[in-house]
Design a protein around this motif. Structure first.
Motif, PDB file in Angstrom:
ATOM      1  N   GLY A  53      14.962  -4.802 -17.629  1.00  0.00           N
ATOM      2  CA  GLY A  53      14.422  -5.921 -18.395  1.00  0.00           C
ATOM      3  C   GLY A  53      13.478  -6.822 -17.621  1.00  0.00           C
ATOM      4  O   GLY A  53      13.042  -7.851 -18.150  1.00  0.00           O
ATOM      5  N   ALA A  54      13.141  -6.471 -16.375  1.00  0.00           N
ATOM      6  CA  ALA A  54      12.238  -7.304 -15.572  1.00  0.00           C
ATOM      7  C   ALA A  54      10.862  -7.380 -16.227  1.00  0.00           C
ATOM      8  O   ALA A  54      10.403  -6.427 -16.859  1.00  0.00           O
ATOM      9  N   ARG A  55      10.229  -8.499 -16.059  1.00  0.00           N
ATOM     10  CA  ARG A  55       8.875  -8.694 -16.576  1.00  0.00           C
ATOM     11  C   ARG A  55       7.900  -7.915 -15.695  1.00  0.00           C
ATOM     12  O   ARG A  55       7.975  -7.974 -14.471  1.00  0.00           O
ATOM     13  N   ARG A  56       6.997  -7.195 -16.308  1.00  0.00           N
ATOM     14  CA  ARG A  56       5.988  -6.451 -15.544  1.00  0.00           C
ATOM     15  C   ARG A  56       5.042  -7.453 -14.877  1.00  0.00           C
ATOM     16  O   ARG A  56       4.639  -8.445 -15.480  1.00  0.00           O
ATOM     17  N   PRO A  57       4.653  -7.179 -13.647  1.00  0.00           N
ATOM     18  CA  PRO A  57       3.727  -8.103 -12.975  1.00  0.00           C
ATOM     19  C   PRO A  57       2.300  -7.949 -13.483  1.00  0.00           C
ATOM     20  O   PRO A  57       1.925  -6.900 -13.993  1.00  0.00           O
ATOM     21  N   ASN A  58       1.513  -9.007 -13.316  1.00  0.00           N
ATOM     22  CA  ASN A  58       0.081  -8.953 -13.611  1.00  0.00           C
ATOM     23  C   ASN A  58      -0.679  -8.371 -12.430  1.00  0.00           C
ATOM     24  O   ASN A  58      -1.809  -7.913 -12.585  1.00  0.00           O
ATOM     25  N   LEU A  59      -0.045  -8.444 -11.245  1.00  0.00           N
ATOM     26  CA  LEU A  59      -0.700  -8.064 -10.002  1.00  0.00           C
ATOM     27  C   LEU A  59       0.367  -7.643  -9.010  1.00  0.00           C
ATOM     28  O   LEU A  59       1.447  -8.237  -8.971  1.00  0.00           O
ATOM     29  N   VAL A  60       0.070  -6.623  -8.186  1.00  0.00           N
ATOM     30  CA  VAL A  60       0.980  -6.189  -7.129  1.00  0.00           C
ATOM     31  C   VAL A  60       0.292  -6.382  -5.791  1.00  0.00           C
ATOM     32  O   VAL A  60      -0.863  -5.969  -5.614  1.00  0.00           O
ATOM     33  N   ILE A  61       0.983  -7.032  -4.863  1.00  0.00           N
ATOM     34  CA  ILE A  61       0.521  -7.137  -3.479  1.00  0.00           C
ATOM     35  C   ILE A  61       1.466  -6.263  -2.669  1.00  0.00           C
ATOM     36  O   ILE A  61       2.680  -6.488  -2.667  1.00  0.00           O
ATOM     37  N   LEU A  62       0.904  -5.270  -1.989  1.00  0.00           N
ATOM     38  CA  LEU A  62       1.695  -4.188  -1.428  1.00  0.00           C
ATOM     39  C   LEU A  62       1.388  -3.967   0.043  1.00  0.00           C
ATOM     40  O   LEU A  62       0.226  -3.788   0.419  1.00  0.00           O
ATOM     41  N   ASP A  63       2.425  -3.970   0.870  1.00  0.00           N
ATOM     42  CA  ASP A  63       2.281  -3.632   2.286  1.00  0.00           C
ATOM     43  C   ASP A  63       2.261  -2.114   2.416  1.00  0.00           C
ATOM     44  O   ASP A  63       2.863  -1.401   1.609  1.00  0.00           O
ATOM     45  N   MET A  91      -3.661  -3.993  -1.411  1.00  0.00           N
ATOM     46  CA  MET A  91      -2.983  -3.575  -0.190  1.00  0.00           C
ATOM     47  C   MET A  91      -3.200  -4.705   0.821  1.00  0.00           C
ATOM     48  O   MET A  91      -4.343  -5.032   1.147  1.00  0.00           O
ATOM     49  N   LEU A  92      -2.131  -5.316   1.276  1.00  0.00           N
ATOM     50  CA  LEU A  92      -2.192  -6.415   2.254  1.00  0.00           C
ATOM     51  C   LEU A  92      -1.272  -6.025   3.386  1.00  0.00           C
ATOM     52  O   LEU A  92      -0.049  -6.019   3.225  1.00  0.00           O
ATOM     53  N   THR A  93      -1.860  -5.682   4.541  1.00  0.00           N
ATOM     54  CA  THR A  93      -1.087  -5.036   5.584  1.00  0.00           C
ATOM     55  C   THR A  93      -1.627  -5.342   6.971  1.00  0.00           C
ATOM     56  O   THR A  93      -2.774  -5.785   7.101  1.00  0.00           O
ATOM     57  N   THR A  94      -0.826  -5.108   7.973  1.00  0.00           N
ATOM     58  CA  THR A  94      -1.286  -5.261   9.359  1.00  0.00           C
ATOM     59  C   THR A  94      -2.084  -4.059   9.815  1.00  0.00           C
ATOM     60  O   THR A  94      -2.798  -4.128  10.809  1.00  0.00           O
ATOM     61  N   SER A  95      -1.984  -2.947   9.106  1.00  0.00           N
ATOM     62  CA  SER A  95      -2.662  -1.719   9.512  1.00  0.00           C
ATOM     63  C   SER A  95      -4.166  -1.804   9.270  1.00  0.00           C
ATOM     64  O   SER A  95      -4.610  -2.078   8.158  1.00  0.00           O
ATOM     65  N   SER A  96      -4.916  -1.538  10.319  1.00  0.00           N
ATOM     66  CA  SER A  96      -6.371  -1.436  10.166  1.00  0.00           C
ATOM     67  C   SER A  96      -6.807   0.008  10.383  1.00  0.00           C
ATOM     68  O   SER A  96      -7.996   0.278  10.556  1.00  0.00           O
ATOM     69  N   ALA A  97      -5.849   0.926  10.368  1.00  0.00           N
ATOM     70  CA  ALA A  97      -6.144   2.345  10.581  1.00  0.00           C
ATOM     71  C   ALA A  97      -7.018   2.876   9.447  1.00  0.00           C
ATOM     72  O   ALA A  97      -6.705   2.665   8.272  1.00  0.00           O
ATOM     73  N   GLU A  98      -8.093   3.566   9.810  1.00  0.00           N
ATOM     74  CA  GLU A  98      -9.026   4.082   8.810  1.00  0.00           C
ATOM     75  C   GLU A  98      -8.338   5.011   7.814  1.00  0.00           C
ATOM     76  O   GLU A  98      -8.651   4.998   6.629  1.00  0.00           O
ATOM     77  N   GLN A  99      -7.344   5.796   8.278  1.00  0.00           N
ATOM     78  CA  GLN A  99      -6.660   6.710   7.355  1.00  0.00           C
ATOM     79  C   GLN A  99      -5.865   5.936   6.302  1.00  0.00           C
ATOM     80  O   GLN A  99      -5.754   6.378   5.157  1.00  0.00           O
ATOM     81  N   ASP A 100      -5.320   4.755   6.658  1.00  0.00           N
ATOM     82  CA  ASP A 100      -4.615   3.936   5.667  1.00  0.00           C
ATOM     83  C   ASP A 100      -5.585   3.354   4.648  1.00  0.00           C
ATOM     84  O   ASP A 100      -5.287   3.302   3.446  1.00  0.00           O
ATOM     85  N   VAL A 101      -6.751   2.932   5.130  1.00  0.00           N
ATOM     86  CA  VAL A 101      -7.775   2.391   4.229  1.00  0.00           C
ATOM     87  C   VAL A 101      -8.220   3.479   3.254  1.00  0.00           C
ATOM     88  O   VAL A 101      -8.228   3.271   2.036  1.00  0.00           O
ATOM     89  N   MET A 102      -8.579   4.651   3.787  1.00  0.00           N
ATOM     90  CA  MET A 102      -9.062   5.754   2.943  1.00  0.00           C
ATOM     91  C   MET A 102      -8.000   6.204   1.942  1.00  0.00           C
ATOM     92  O   MET A 102      -8.300   6.393   0.766  1.00  0.00           O
ATOM     93  N   LYS A 103      -6.768   6.364   2.420  1.00  0.00           N
ATOM     94  CA  LYS A 103      -5.690   6.831   1.531  1.00  0.00           C
ATOM     95  C   LYS A 103      -5.449   5.824   0.409  1.00  0.00           C
ATOM     96  O   LYS A 103      -5.208   6.204  -0.732  1.00  0.00           O
ATOM     97  N   SER A 104      -5.531   4.542   0.733  1.00  0.00           N
ATOM     98  CA  SER A 104      -5.337   3.503  -0.284  1.00  0.00           C
ATOM     99  C   SER A 104      -6.407   3.593  -1.371  1.00  0.00           C
ATOM    100  O   SER A 104      -6.095   3.564  -2.563  1.00  0.00           O
ATOM    101  N   TYR A 105      -7.658   3.710  -0.970  1.00  0.00           N
ATOM    102  CA  TYR A 105      -8.729   3.794  -1.962  1.00  0.00           C
ATOM    103  C   TYR A 105      -8.713   5.133  -2.703  1.00  0.00           C
ATOM    104  O   TYR A 105      -9.012   5.179  -3.895  1.00  0.00           O
ATOM    105  N   GLN A 106      -8.332   6.201  -2.027  1.00  0.00           N
ATOM    106  CA  GLN A 106      -8.211   7.499  -2.709  1.00  0.00           C
ATOM    107  C   GLN A 106      -7.151   7.436  -3.807  1.00  0.00           C
ATOM    108  O   GLN A 106      -7.254   8.117  -4.823  1.00  0.00           O
ATOM    109  N   ASN A 107      -6.132   6.606  -3.586  1.00  0.00           N
ATOM    110  CA  ASN A 107      -5.063   6.437  -4.573  1.00  0.00           C
ATOM    111  C   ASN A 107      -5.315   5.251  -5.500  1.00  0.00           C
ATOM    112  O   ASN A 107      -4.395   4.767  -6.156  1.00  0.00           O
TER     113      ASN A 107
END
Length: 143
Positions: A53-63, A91-107
């Motif tokens: 029964g949780a309310r769906r969010p308008n926005l997700v901030i994800l590590d 995506m809000l994270t400490t990782s600046s790894a290019e593979q994390d950036v690319m994978k995030s945008y690919q998804n």
């Protein structure tokens, strides 16, 4: 302005407090729900178990780096789901790894932000993030 429901998926308590403070300091009206691992995030979004029964969010901030399921796995789940894919994901994270950036945008992440280490820069980044996503952009209504 109506309150925007944000799901924050973050396991670092210090970052949760900083983010809450930053939204407050920027006078952004939010209804913030925090979950601390990827499995709980998916349960919340799917309204399973304790989140029935949780309310769906308008926005997700994800590590990216989360216990039990990574942020990438949560993002893949959101963007492959017919009833969730419309929710913007930051995506809000400490990782600046290019593979994390690319994978995030690919998804299909809506944006990728590396958390500034400096406290003042972090607060400024959250204020700018809030101004854009909570004041300028029109978000889908939560259901």
């Amino acid at each position: 302005m109506d309150s925007v429901h944000i799901l924050l998926v973050e396991d670092n308590e210090g970052d949760v407090l900083l983010l809450s403070e930053a939204f407050e300091e920027a006078r952004l009206v939010t209804d913030l729900t925090v979950v601390k691992d990827g499995e709980r995030a998916i349960d919340f979004l799917e309204r399973r178990g304790e989140y029935d029964g949780a309310r769906r969010p308008n926005l997700v901030i994800l590590d990216v780096n989360l216990p039990r399921k990574s942020g990438h796995e949560v993002l893949e789940h959101i963007k492959s789901s017919e009833h969730l894919k419309f929710i913007p994901v930051i995506m809000l994270t400490t990782s600046s790894a290019e593979q994390d950036v690319m994978k995030s945008y690919q998804n299909h992440a809506n944006c990728y932000i590396t958390k500034p280490v400096d406290m003042d820069l972090f607060l400024k980044a959250i204020a700018q993030l809030g101004a854009f996503w909570l004041e300028l952009v029109r978000l889908p209504k939560s259901k």
